[in-house]
Scaffold this active site. Sequence first.
Site, PDB file in Angstrom:
ATOM      1  N   PHE A 125       0.862  -1.181   0.000  1.00  0.00           N
ATOM      2  CA  PHE A 125       0.000   0.000   0.000  1.00  0.00           C
ATOM      3  C   PHE A 125       0.905   1.239   0.000  1.00  0.00           C
ATOM      4  O   PHE A 125       1.761   1.377   0.876  1.00  0.00           O
ATOM      5  CB  PHE A 125      -0.865  -0.045   1.258  1.00  0.00           C
ATOM      6  CG  PHE A 125      -1.997   0.928   1.282  1.00  0.00           C
ATOM      7  CD1 PHE A 125      -2.959   0.933   0.281  1.00  0.00           C
ATOM      8  CD2 PHE A 125      -2.131   1.827   2.334  1.00  0.00           C
ATOM      9  CE1 PHE A 125      -4.021   1.825   0.325  1.00  0.00           C
ATOM     10  CE2 PHE A 125      -3.188   2.719   2.387  1.00  0.00           C
ATOM     11  CZ  PHE A 125      -4.128   2.718   1.374  1.00  0.00           C
ATOM     12  N   ASP A 204       1.552  -5.661   8.057  1.00  0.00           N
ATOM     13  CA  ASP A 204       0.325  -4.878   7.983  1.00  0.00           C
ATOM     14  C   ASP A 204      -0.815  -5.840   7.652  1.00  0.00           C
ATOM     15  O   ASP A 204      -0.837  -6.441   6.568  1.00  0.00           O
ATOM     16  CB  ASP A 204       0.448  -3.779   6.919  1.00  0.00           C
ATOM     17  CG  ASP A 204      -0.759  -2.829   6.941  1.00  0.00           C
ATOM     18  OD1 ASP A 204      -1.863  -3.275   7.301  1.00  0.00           O
ATOM     19  OD2 ASP A 204      -0.580  -1.645   6.577  1.00  0.00           O
ATOM     20  N   TYR A 229     -11.582  -0.699  10.071  1.00  0.00           N
ATOM     21  CA  TYR A 229     -12.809  -0.322   9.353  1.00  0.00           C
ATOM     22  C   TYR A 229     -13.079  -1.181   8.120  1.00  0.00           C
ATOM     23  O   TYR A 229     -14.076  -0.996   7.453  1.00  0.00           O
ATOM     24  CB  TYR A 229     -12.815   1.168   8.976  1.00  0.00           C
ATOM     25  CG  TYR A 229     -11.557   1.705   8.300  1.00  0.00           C
ATOM     26  CD1 TYR A 229     -11.312   1.470   6.963  1.00  0.00           C
ATOM     27  CD2 TYR A 229     -10.642   2.469   9.012  1.00  0.00           C
ATOM     28  CE1 TYR A 229     -10.177   1.973   6.353  1.00  0.00           C
ATOM     29  CE2 TYR A 229      -9.506   2.977   8.413  1.00  0.00           C
ATOM     30  CZ  TYR A 229      -9.265   2.727   7.082  1.00  0.00           C
ATOM     31  OH  TYR A 229      -8.146   3.218   6.480  1.00  0.00           O
ATOM     32  N   LYS A 230     -12.189  -2.132   7.831  1.00  0.00           N
ATOM     33  CA  LYS A 230     -12.410  -3.012   6.662  1.00  0.00           C
ATOM     34  C   LYS A 230     -13.193  -4.239   7.113  1.00  0.00           C
ATOM     35  O   LYS A 230     -14.344  -4.111   7.509  1.00  0.00           O
ATOM     36  CB  LYS A 230     -11.061  -3.331   6.035  1.00  0.00           C
ATOM     37  CG  LYS A 230     -10.445  -2.067   5.436  1.00  0.00           C
ATOM     38  CD  LYS A 230      -9.012  -2.224   4.997  1.00  0.00           C
ATOM     39  CE  LYS A 230      -8.523  -0.884   4.437  1.00  0.00           C
ATOM     40  NZ  LYS A 230      -7.079  -0.790   4.356  1.00  0.00           N
ATOM     41  N   ARG A 379     -12.202  -3.887  -7.840  1.00  0.00           N
ATOM     42  CA  ARG A 379     -12.021  -4.822  -6.729  1.00  0.00           C
ATOM     43  C   ARG A 379     -13.367  -5.246  -6.176  1.00  0.00           C
ATOM     44  O   ARG A 379     -14.224  -4.412  -5.893  1.00  0.00           O
ATOM     45  CB  ARG A 379     -11.242  -4.166  -5.582  1.00  0.00           C
ATOM     46  CG  ARG A 379      -9.793  -3.970  -5.825  1.00  0.00           C
ATOM     47  CD  ARG A 379      -9.072  -3.616  -4.529  1.00  0.00           C
ATOM     48  NE  ARG A 379      -9.736  -2.562  -3.768  1.00  0.00           N
ATOM     49  CZ  ARG A 379      -9.253  -2.063  -2.640  1.00  0.00           C
ATOM     50  NH1 ARG A 379      -8.139  -2.537  -2.125  1.00  0.00           N
ATOM     51  NH2 ARG A 379      -9.885  -1.092  -2.005  1.00  0.00           N
TER      52      ARG A 379
HETATM   53  C1  LIG Z   1      -6.458   0.419   4.584  1.00  0.00           C
HETATM   54  C2  LIG Z   1      -4.995   0.328   4.761  1.00  0.00           C
HETATM   55  C3  LIG Z   1      -4.307   1.284   5.517  1.00  0.00           C
HETATM   56  C4  LIG Z   1      -5.071   2.445   6.094  1.00  0.00           C
HETATM   57  O1  LIG Z   1      -4.301   3.337   6.773  1.00  0.00           O
HETATM   58  P1  LIG Z   1      -5.015   4.586   7.478  1.00  0.00           P
HETATM   59  O2  LIG Z   1      -3.992   5.098   8.402  1.00  0.00           O
HETATM   60  O3  LIG Z   1      -6.243   4.077   8.154  1.00  0.00           O
HETATM   61  O4  LIG Z   1      -5.394   5.563   6.419  1.00  0.00           O
HETATM   62  C5  LIG Z   1      -2.955   1.117   5.687  1.00  0.00           C
HETATM   63  N1  LIG Z   1      -2.289   0.067   5.135  1.00  0.00           N
HETATM   64  C6  LIG Z   1      -2.927  -0.859   4.391  1.00  0.00           C
HETATM   65  C7  LIG Z   1      -2.182  -1.994   3.807  1.00  0.00           C
HETATM   66  C8  LIG Z   1      -4.293  -0.742   4.177  1.00  0.00           C
HETATM   67  O5  LIG Z   1      -4.930  -1.634   3.421  1.00  0.00           O
END
Ligand SMILES: *Cc1c(COP(=O)(O)O)cnc(C)c1O
Length: 419
Positions: A125, A204, A229-230, A379
């Site tokens: 990401f 992560d 939140y996912k 997706r």
């Molecule tokens: C969704 C996601 C984030 C989100 O980071 P925020 O600090 O909540 O914006 C970070 N890393 C990965 C791999 C994600 O999928």
Amino acid sequence: MQTDLEYAQQLDSQDELASYRAAFVHDGDLIYMDGNSLGRLPCVTVDRMGMAVEQEWGRDLIRGWHHGWYDAPQRIGDKIAGLLGAGPDQVLTCDSTSTNLFKLTLAALALRPERRRIVSDTLNFPSDLYIIQGCIDLLGGRHELALAPSIDDMRIDSAALAGMIDEQTALVTLSHVVFKSGFLYDMAAVTARAHEVGALVLWDLSHSAGVVPIALDSCGADFAVGCCYKYLNGGPGAPAYLYVRRDLQDQARSPIWGWFGQHAPFAFGLEYHPAAGIDRFLAGTPPMLSLLAIEPALDMLLEAGVERMRKKSIHLTEYAIDLYDALLASAGYTLGTPREPELRGSHASVRHPEGYRINRSLIEELDVLPDFREPDNIRLGLAPLTTSFADVWHTVERLRRAVDQQLYLRYPAERLAVT
Ligand SMILES: *Cc1c(COP(=O)(O)O)cnc(C)c1O
């Protein structure tokens, strides 16, 4: 392969997790394919939030800190630990994923001061890579970031990755499930490779927690972060979590020396001394309402069980790929997700040169809500507790229709701010 709706409905009737669907808020016939980006709202969370606002904030006021607020980061962290294969007192719910990644990257680098290499991959990401770049900058630019390449835009070349992890490597940091293609790493193998040369590992888990069995403790993982939140259904912008392996906790330091991580915050001493154990990774006062909103969904996820959710998730992604083969491959789509179930998480990406406009037509006129990731990935996030097989069928049928009837031509190719 049966491509009719009746078959999807038959799969739904045999689904042992089907009853959970009604435990979430639904709006009309909308087909929601974005549970990997923002999970649905559980009905129990609506009641819990009503109580948190009216009773706890409204009437308990400051006394709320004694009624389940102060220990919420640890209490909710221990519940999340149940989804991560982690024992108690190693997970905190706090801050955002980005902030936690920052804290733990700096904590890890400080534990390997002589080493100058950080290893990640090109499918990570981008925000995670930005955070690492920022840490390098903050430390004076003495570290190098090495990125393992992808073989095919979907998977990472594991031999190349293993080769990059050497005696100079301080930290290996990767997304357990890659955000675009859904590629799933072998956590045990990568962690073992890093430990072989004395490097630390930071995972992560944003796209794997809640849908893929994770064994942080038995893999010996050092650090982890992830998002609530996912697939954890904690609500927009929910606080994230972090994991620090128990035996590293007293050596590792958070770079943010806030009072919540101080050993006696209410003594109001003028000098910082870190709390013992995981608590030192807290910074300041948590956003309490958002934090409390995470808890009811976790109870439901733990009850459903990671193994059962993984089983359904594999079944859903497999079914989506079967339908892709039958209906989408001949309409200009390509598959952006590994076919091997052990190599993917819970979303499936289909790619099309007109992906952005097709995605718009699905959202604007076909009552399907997927998401789009540049340059051409649509997706489909398949959340085991809320996605039905019929949802998958309708989505694929509409993806086909958007191309057959050229519905996407009605939309501009210019991107909206949030895709
Ligand atoms: C969704 C996601 C984030 C989100 O980071 P925020 O600090 O909540 O914006 C970070 N890393 C990965 C791999 C994600 O999928």
